[in-house]
Design an enzyme around this catalytic site. Structure first.
Site, PDB file in Angstrom:
ATOM      1  N   CYS A   1       0.204   3.917   2.985  1.00 28.43           N
ATOM      2  CA  CYS A   1       0.569   3.306   4.081  1.00 28.43           C
ATOM      3  C   CYS A   1       2.141   3.384   4.083  1.00 28.43           C
ATOM      4  CB  CYS A   1       0.554   1.781   4.066  1.00 28.43           C
ATOM      5  SG  CYS A   1      -1.244   1.370   3.908  1.00 28.43           S
TER       6      CYS A   1
ATOM      7  N   CYS B   1       0.866  -1.010   0.040  1.00 25.49           N
ATOM      8  CA  CYS B   1      -0.069   0.023  -0.014  1.00 25.49           C
ATOM      9  C   CYS B   1       1.038   1.258   0.034  1.00 25.49           C
ATOM     10  CB  CYS B   1      -0.881  -0.096   1.170  1.00 25.49           C
ATOM     11  SG  CYS B   1      -1.806   1.567   1.871  1.00 25.49           S
TER      12      CYS B   1
END
Length: 103
Positions: A34, A31
């Site tokens: 992230c 991600c």
């Protein structure tokens, strides 16, 4: 203090049974947002002592992610006394996380 790695094995004891508030960053290695959230979470973990701060990899710990219906990542949840006190979905700034913690 470095951010804690939360797992299925330690989630209940470290988060739900904690006597301090706990900020949990739900994330995954693939991600992109992230990857930007991670250093912010680590920085807060190093700066703040009156709260536990850590990360939970939703791919490795899918049971916990499912328990909290994590559909989008990053998702950050603040737990107090074993209950979700607040939640934010998407990349958060340091300021927005501080506001959540101080809330």
């Amino acid at each position: 203090m470095a951010a804690i790695t939360f797992t299925t094995a330690n989630f209940d004891s470290e988060v739900l049974q904690s006597d301090k508030p706990v900020l949990v960053d739900f994330w995954a290695t693939w991600c992109g947002p992230c990857q930007k959230q991670g250093p912010i979470v680590e920085e807060l973990a190093d700066e703040l002592t009156d709260i536990k701060i850590g990360k939970l990899d939703v791919d490795a710990e899918d049971e916990i992610a499912g328990r909290y219906n994590i559909m989008s990542i990053p998702t950050v949840m603040l737990f107090k006394n074993g209950e979700i006190a607040s939640k934010a979905v998407g990349l958060q700034t340091k300021e927005s996380l501080m506001a959540m913690i101080e809330g």
